[in-house]
Design a protein around this motif. Structure first.
Motif, PDB file in Angstrom:
ATOM      1  N   PHE A   3       0.895   8.599   2.936  1.00 58.39           N
ATOM      2  CA  PHE A   3       0.227   8.977   1.705  1.00 58.39           C
ATOM      3  C   PHE A   3       0.625   8.095   0.535  1.00 58.39           C
ATOM      4  O   PHE A   3       0.194   8.310  -0.579  1.00 58.39           O
ATOM      5  CB  PHE A   3       0.513  10.445   1.380  1.00 58.39           C
ATOM      6  CG  PHE A   3       0.074  11.359   2.477  1.00 58.39           C
ATOM      7  CD1 PHE A   3      -1.267  11.556   2.741  1.00 58.39           C
ATOM      8  CD2 PHE A   3       1.000  11.993   3.272  1.00 58.39           C
ATOM      9  CE1 PHE A   3      -1.683  12.376   3.765  1.00 58.39           C
ATOM     10  CE2 PHE A   3       0.603  12.832   4.293  1.00 58.39           C
ATOM     11  CZ  PHE A   3      -0.745  13.017   4.546  1.00 58.39           C
ATOM     12  N   LYS A   4       1.437   7.079   0.783  1.00 58.38           N
ATOM     13  CA  LYS A   4       1.861   6.159  -0.270  1.00 58.38           C
ATOM     14  C   LYS A   4       1.287   4.782  -0.012  1.00 58.38           C
ATOM     15  O   LYS A   4       1.028   4.397   1.118  1.00 58.38           O
ATOM     16  CB  LYS A   4       3.384   6.078  -0.321  1.00 58.38           C
ATOM     17  CG  LYS A   4       4.006   7.406  -0.656  1.00 58.38           C
ATOM     18  CD  LYS A   4       5.204   7.224  -1.486  1.00 58.38           C
ATOM     19  CE  LYS A   4       5.726   8.597  -1.842  1.00 58.38           C
ATOM     20  NZ  LYS A   4       6.332   8.626  -3.093  1.00 58.38           N
ATOM     21  N   LYS A   5       1.104   4.063  -1.107  1.00 54.26           N
ATOM     22  CA  LYS A   5       0.573   2.716  -1.009  1.00 54.26           C
ATOM     23  C   LYS A   5       1.482   1.792  -1.814  1.00 54.26           C
ATOM     24  O   LYS A   5       1.934   2.141  -2.906  1.00 54.26           O
ATOM     25  CB  LYS A   5      -0.851   2.681  -1.564  1.00 54.26           C
ATOM     26  CG  LYS A   5      -1.599   1.419  -1.252  1.00 54.26           C
ATOM     27  CD  LYS A   5      -3.070   1.577  -1.470  1.00 54.26           C
ATOM     28  CE  LYS A   5      -3.779   0.294  -1.114  1.00 54.26           C
ATOM     29  NZ  LYS A   5      -5.194   0.386  -1.275  1.00 54.26           N
ATOM     30  N   SER A  31       8.076   5.769  -5.680  1.00 51.46           N
ATOM     31  CA  SER A  31       9.330   5.635  -4.943  1.00 51.46           C
ATOM     32  C   SER A  31       9.645   4.153  -4.861  1.00 51.46           C
ATOM     33  O   SER A  31       8.749   3.311  -4.867  1.00 51.46           O
ATOM     34  CB  SER A  31       9.235   6.253  -3.554  1.00 51.46           C
ATOM     35  OG  SER A  31       8.292   5.572  -2.772  1.00 51.46           O
ATOM     36  N   VAL A  32      10.919   3.859  -4.819  1.00 49.49           N
ATOM     37  CA  VAL A  32      11.363   2.471  -4.708  1.00 49.49           C
ATOM     38  C   VAL A  32      12.184   2.349  -3.441  1.00 49.49           C
ATOM     39  O   VAL A  32      13.127   3.110  -3.223  1.00 49.49           O
ATOM     40  CB  VAL A  32      12.211   2.044  -5.920  1.00 49.49           C
ATOM     41  CG1 VAL A  32      12.718   0.621  -5.750  1.00 49.49           C
ATOM     42  CG2 VAL A  32      11.421   2.169  -7.210  1.00 49.49           C
ATOM     43  N   SER A  64       1.517   7.131  -4.773  1.00 52.14           N
ATOM     44  CA  SER A  64       0.597   7.872  -3.902  1.00 52.14           C
ATOM     45  C   SER A  64      -0.763   7.179  -3.909  1.00 52.14           C
ATOM     46  O   SER A  64      -1.138   6.517  -4.877  1.00 52.14           O
ATOM     47  CB  SER A  64       0.474   9.324  -4.351  1.00 52.14           C
ATOM     48  OG  SER A  64      -0.217   9.393  -5.567  1.00 52.14           O
ATOM     49  N   ARG A  65      -1.478   7.333  -2.841  1.00 61.26           N
ATOM     50  CA  ARG A  65      -2.799   6.691  -2.726  1.00 61.26           C
ATOM     51  C   ARG A  65      -3.751   7.143  -3.832  1.00 61.26           C
ATOM     52  O   ARG A  65      -4.522   6.344  -4.342  1.00 61.26           O
ATOM     53  CB  ARG A  65      -3.408   6.974  -1.360  1.00 61.26           C
ATOM     54  CG  ARG A  65      -2.702   6.252  -0.250  1.00 61.26           C
ATOM     55  CD  ARG A  65      -3.457   6.414   1.062  1.00 61.26           C
ATOM     56  NE  ARG A  65      -2.771   5.715   2.127  1.00 61.26           N
ATOM     57  CZ  ARG A  65      -2.967   4.431   2.415  1.00 61.26           C
ATOM     58  NH1 ARG A  65      -3.824   3.719   1.724  1.00 61.26           N
ATOM     59  NH2 ARG A  65      -2.306   3.873   3.410  1.00 61.26           N
ATOM     60  N   LYS A  70      -4.935   3.949 -10.781  1.00 60.86           N
ATOM     61  CA  LYS A  70      -4.408   4.169 -12.131  1.00 60.86           C
ATOM     62  C   LYS A  70      -3.163   3.303 -12.358  1.00 60.86           C
ATOM     63  O   LYS A  70      -3.028   2.656 -13.401  1.00 60.86           O
ATOM     64  CB  LYS A  70      -4.071   5.638 -12.331  1.00 60.86           C
ATOM     65  CG  LYS A  70      -3.537   5.966 -13.696  1.00 60.86           C
ATOM     66  CD  LYS A  70      -3.232   7.449 -13.824  1.00 60.86           C
ATOM     67  CE  LYS A  70      -2.633   7.769 -15.182  1.00 60.86           C
ATOM     68  NZ  LYS A  70      -2.256   9.182 -15.283  1.00 60.86           N
ATOM     69  N   ALA A  71      -2.265   3.284 -11.379  1.00 58.71           N
ATOM     70  CA  ALA A  71      -1.045   2.487 -11.496  1.00 58.71           C
ATOM     71  C   ALA A  71      -1.371   1.002 -11.559  1.00 58.71           C
ATOM     72  O   ALA A  71      -0.786   0.263 -12.354  1.00 58.71           O
ATOM     73  CB  ALA A  71      -0.120   2.776 -10.314  1.00 58.71           C
TER      74      ALA A  71
END
Length: 77
Positions: A3-5, A31-32, A64-65, A70-71
């Motif tokens: 679920f993270k990109k 997250s890093v 998150s995807r 936005k990021a």
């Protein structure tokens, strides 16, 4: 992980902190992942003068995807 990109990978700790601060300001969770990158064969480079071992450090910033667009709009990579 599914679920993270990955937003950005950097070898610069100051750049990583700058990205983290901008994401915090925008209210985006992240997250890093810290790790050692590869610069050739690590066994052969140990003990050789002139090798910058700090350059092997690598930071992977993930969001998150659903927040990725936005990021991404916050930065001009």
């Amino acid at each position: 992980m599914f679920f993270k990109k990955e937003l950005q990978v950097t070898r610069n700790a100051k750049e990583c902190e700058r990205i983290r601060q901008m994401l915090d300001s925008a209210g985006i969770k992240y997250s890093v992942k810290y790790g050692i990158g590869s610069i050739g064969d690590p066994d052969r480079s140990r003990g050789i003068p002139g090798i910058n071992y700090a350059a092997e450090e690598q930071y992977s910033i993930r969001v998150s995807r659903k927040d990725y667009k936005k990021a991404r709009s916050l930065f001009k990579f």
